[in-house]
Scaffold this active site. Structure first.
Site, PDB file in Angstrom:
ATOM      1  N   THR A 176       0.832  -1.207   0.000  1.00  0.00           N
ATOM      2  CA  THR A 176       0.000   0.000   0.000  1.00  0.00           C
ATOM      3  C   THR A 176       0.864   1.253   0.000  1.00  0.00           C
ATOM      4  OG1 THR A 176      -0.077  -0.227   2.391  1.00  0.00           O
ATOM      5  CG2 THR A 176      -1.987  -1.052   1.168  1.00  0.00           C
ATOM      6  N   ASP A 177       2.143   1.094   0.404  1.00  0.00           N
ATOM      7  CA  ASP A 177       2.974   2.288   0.633  1.00  0.00           C
ATOM      8  C   ASP A 177       3.263   3.054  -0.655  1.00  0.00           C
ATOM      9  OD1 ASP A 177       4.629   0.222  -0.256  1.00  0.00           O
ATOM     10  OD2 ASP A 177       6.317   0.792   1.017  1.00  0.00           O
TER      11      ASP A 177
ATOM     12  N   SER B 221      16.447  -5.290   8.072  1.00  0.00           N
ATOM     13  CA  SER B 221      17.822  -5.109   8.550  1.00  0.00           C
ATOM     14  C   SER B 221      18.462  -3.938   7.825  1.00  0.00           C
ATOM     15  CB  SER B 221      18.637  -6.383   8.321  1.00  0.00           C
ATOM     16  OG  SER B 221      18.868  -6.612   6.939  1.00  0.00           O
ATOM     17  N   SER B 222      18.022  -3.705   6.581  1.00  0.00           N
ATOM     18  CA  SER B 222      18.602  -2.600   5.809  1.00  0.00           C
ATOM     19  C   SER B 222      18.240  -1.251   6.425  1.00  0.00           C
ATOM     20  CB  SER B 222      18.166  -2.669   4.347  1.00  0.00           C
ATOM     21  OG  SER B 222      16.756  -2.587   4.232  1.00  0.00           O
TER      22      SER B 222
ATOM     23  N   ASP C 294       9.821   1.471   6.166  1.00  0.00           N
ATOM     24  CA  ASP C 294      10.845   0.757   6.938  1.00  0.00           C
ATOM     25  C   ASP C 294      11.633   1.717   7.819  1.00  0.00           C
ATOM     26  OD1 ASP C 294       9.934  -1.201   5.270  1.00  0.00           O
ATOM     27  OD2 ASP C 294      11.838  -1.501   4.203  1.00  0.00           O
TER      28      ASP C 294
HETATM   29  P1  ADP Z   1      15.912  -6.784   4.800  1.00  0.00           P
HETATM   30  O1  ADP Z   1      15.929  -5.305   4.936  1.00  0.00           O
HETATM   31  O2  ADP Z   1      14.541  -7.331   4.666  1.00  0.00           O
HETATM   32  O3  ADP Z   1      16.690  -7.506   5.857  1.00  0.00           O
HETATM   33  P2  ADP Z   1      17.305  -6.147   2.398  1.00  0.00           P
HETATM   34  O4  ADP Z   1      17.659  -6.950   1.201  1.00  0.00           O
HETATM   35  O5  ADP Z   1      16.492  -4.919   2.201  1.00  0.00           O
HETATM   36  O6  ADP Z   1      16.615  -7.145   3.412  1.00  0.00           O
HETATM   37  O7  ADP Z   1      18.615  -5.704   3.143  1.00  0.00           O
HETATM   38  C1  ADP Z   1      19.635  -6.642   3.424  1.00  0.00           C
HETATM   39  C2  ADP Z   1      20.967  -6.031   3.090  1.00  0.00           C
HETATM   40  O8  ADP Z   1      21.242  -4.936   3.987  1.00  0.00           O
HETATM   41  C3  ADP Z   1      22.125  -6.979   3.276  1.00  0.00           C
HETATM   42  O9  ADP Z   1      22.314  -7.773   2.124  1.00  0.00           O
HETATM   43  C4  ADP Z   1      23.271  -6.025   3.502  1.00  0.00           C
HETATM   44  O10 ADP Z   1      23.698  -5.450   2.299  1.00  0.00           O
HETATM   45  C5  ADP Z   1      22.618  -4.928   4.316  1.00  0.00           C
HETATM   46  N1  ADP Z   1      22.708  -5.168   5.769  1.00  0.00           N
HETATM   47  C6  ADP Z   1      21.691  -5.344   6.633  1.00  0.00           C
HETATM   48  N2  ADP Z   1      22.149  -5.510   7.896  1.00  0.00           N
HETATM   49  C7  ADP Z   1      23.485  -5.424   7.836  1.00  0.00           C
HETATM   50  C8  ADP Z   1      24.527  -5.485   8.818  1.00  0.00           C
HETATM   51  N3  ADP Z   1      24.291  -5.680  10.106  1.00  0.00           N
HETATM   52  N4  ADP Z   1      25.793  -5.327   8.373  1.00  0.00           N
HETATM   53  C9  ADP Z   1      26.064  -5.118   7.075  1.00  0.00           C
HETATM   54  N5  ADP Z   1      25.127  -5.054   6.121  1.00  0.00           N
HETATM   55  C10 ADP Z   1      23.851  -5.200   6.487  1.00  0.00           C
HETATM   56 MG    MG Z   2      15.233  -3.903   3.509  1.00  0.00          MG
END
Ligand code: ADP
Ligand code: MG
Length: 400
Positions: A51-52, A144-145, A189
């Protein structure tokens, strides 16, 4: 005979981050003390998927899983960064003056991109030395990104005294992701990672970019929210995402509205009749899922029983499965198993084609539901899911 459920066996708790060890690693990498430690969380979206980018609503919580950065300000334009999760912890060195859109900086793009974005805004930027640790699962749809880009943005802003509001901190993170890492994400996010509050969910209006904090005290209600990571990822997810964005734009164009957000729910069926079948289904998902966010938000505000969210979660899943077609068998198996084992509701969360399912369960049922998901995945020949309990937590902040 059935074995008694051992909760600790199937529902994991995140590995704690050792702040002292991170500070020590910083000292050994850079031969200096960090100026401070910052943390930013991952997030999980409760409802409102895809939706974003249609100007609609989303409803994420910030998680208790964080990316933590030990950071020291430098006087030049050099950025040095090392992460326990990448390159065996080796230091990546970049110069901020070399950073360009479309460049290839690997994972460090999420860090250096923040400095690039700040410079674009005319903020005074100097380099940093950074050591990172994280317990946010990478690539599972739990952002995580954003945890990485937002911990960087918060730290840089604090250390250089940029005095930015939360939305701008989140925006620096998004620019890093969109323009330097080349990842097309909306602002959800980063806003969730920056603005999260304990025991609250955030209703975000992605057009107005406004956030409403809504009470979301699961524990107080005797509930638990399980995050069930399918540990599967579709190799064509990026292309599918682009296709859904395109379909949404196409549907809006044909309906003569700016974005699908502008399609009124009341006359939805007659409005959608104007579209060919595929676009009709795509648009129906977007409009109804955004409406489900608003329904959920009203429920949270009213103080009503949180169990009543359950049917909305199930409807959202059906909509993603049948209309938006972004679920995959491993995900549907987990959703069905969770509901069959007693969850009040369950749905895929995140962009789709893998990632996680969330399930709202009574605390006493958490282990049984988790167990049922593990067994269903194994029986269907899918990877064994990783399962944890989501706890709505605070946003990006300095911790030392
Ligand atoms: P999500 O955000 O769902 O976890 P994404 O593909 O958007 O997946 O982001 C993952 C990417 O973000 C990893 O492949 C890496 O490039 C980067 N990343 C995330 N966390 C870390 C971390 N702690 N250290 C280094 N890179 C990271
Ligand atoms: Mg991400």
């Amino acid at each position: 005979m059935n074995q008694p459920h051992d909760e600790t066996r199937v529902v994991s708790t995140p590995d704690p981050i050792d702040f002292d060890a991170l500070a020590a690693r910083f000292r050994s990498l850079y031969d200096a003390e960090p100026d401070g430690l910052w943390a930013a969380p991952g997030r999980v979206n409760i409802i409102g998927e895809h939706t974003d980018y249609n100007g609609g609503f989303v409803l994420p919580i910030a998680l208790a899983q964080h990316t933590v950065a030990a950071v020291r300000r430098r006087d030049d334009s050099v950025l040095r960064v090392a992460s326990t999760s990448m390159d065996d912890g080796a230091v990546v060195t970049l110069n901020l003056t070399d950073i360009v859109e479309g460049g290839n900086y690997g994972w460090a793009a999420y860090v250096v991109g923040v400095g690039w974005a700040a410079a674009q805004r005319g903020l005074p930027v100097t380099g940093l030395d950074i050591a990172l640790d994280s317990n946010v699962p990478v690539g599972a749809g739990l952002s995580s990104s954003a945890a990485l880009s937002c911990v960087t943005a918060r730290a840089w802003s604090d250390l250089l005294d940029w005095r930015l509001d939360d939305e701008t901190v989140a925006d620096l993170g998004r620019d890093a992701e969109n323009k330097i890492a080349g990842a097309p994400t909306g602002l959800m996010d980063q806003l969730a990672s920056v603005c999260g509050q304990e025991a609250h969910a955030m209703q975000i209006d992605t057009r107005a970019v406004t956030i409403e904090q809504l009470p979301f005290d699961l524990t107080g209600a005797g509930l638990a929210l399980l995050v069930i990571d399918s540990r599967t990822e579709h190799s064509h997810a990026d292309g599918e995402y682009a296709e859904r964005r395109h379909s949404s734009q196409e549907a809006a164009l044909r309906l003569g509205v700016r974005e699908l957000r502008d399609v009124p729910l009341e006359s939805l069926a007659t409005t959608l009749d104007k579209l060919p079948p595929l676009l009709r289904r795509r648009a129906r998902h977007v409009v109804t899922d955004s409406a489900r966010v608003e329904q959920t938000a009203r429920l949270l505000l009213s103080g009503d029983d949180l169990r009543r969210i359950g049917p909305l979660l199930n409807d959202s899943h059906a909509s993603m499965r049948d209309d938006y077609e972004i679920t995959v068998p491993s995900i549907d198996t987990l959703q069905e198993a969770a509901v069959a084992a007693g969850a009040h509701g369950a749905r895929m969360t995140g962009g789709g084609f893998g990632g996680c399912v969330i399930a709202l369960v009574d605390q006493g049922d958490a282990a049984a539901v988790a167990d049922a998901c593990v067994r269903a995945a194994e029986q269907a020949g899918h990877p064994t899911p990783a399962i944890f309990q989501a706890v709505a937590s605070g946003g990006a902040d300095r911790i030392r």
